[in-house]
Scaffold this motif. Structure first.
Motif: not given
Length: 130
Positions: A95-124
């Motif tokens: 729906v319009g976000a830009t890929r920053v970082s694919e989902p990956k599981t951190k050593p503490w077990g949390q899955t995290v990814s990043y996109v930028r919204d259409p305005n350029g704001f970073l969203v985890e």
């Protein structure tokens, strides 16, 4: 003690920004002003708000740096916890976000990814911390 009530993102198009967050993350519109220069989403205990940059400029006499999708993101992010990070990550891209970082599981077990919204704001987009 203070209460964290809301975050306001300064954007060029409030209605389009609200529509993106509704489609990408399933939030519901709480309010949009008659002039479409301010709006809010229901996101849980903290409200995510949007103010048109022209309106924000009337509130911040010294001005501010506007978000630019073509530039590096600000050293600031908003984060959303979800059950299925990969699914929400892909939906945001659709729906319009830009890929920053694919989902990956951190050593503490949390899955995290990043996109930028259409305005350029970073969203985890992540799973909740146990």
């Amino acid at each position: 003690m203070a209460n964290f009530a809301y975050t306001i993102l300064y954007v060029k198009d409030v209605a389009a920004s609200i529509e993106f967050y509704e489609k990408a993350f399933g939030f519901q519109r709480k309010f949009i002003s008659p002039d479409n220069d301010y709006g809010e989403l229901s996101t849980g205990t903290t409200t995510l708000s949007f103010a048109q940059t022209a309106l924000a400029k009337t509130n911040i006499p010294g001005g501010f740096i506007e978000s630019d999708p073509a530039a590096k993101p600000f050293a600031f992010e908003i984060g959303f916890t979800v059950d299925n990070v990969e699914e929400v990550f892909q939906k945001a891209l659709t729906v319009g976000a830009t890929r920053v970082s694919e989902p990956k599981t951190k050593p503490w077990g949390q899955t995290v990814s990043y996109v930028r919204d259409p305005n350029g704001f970073l969203v985890e987009i992540c799973t909740a911390m146990e």
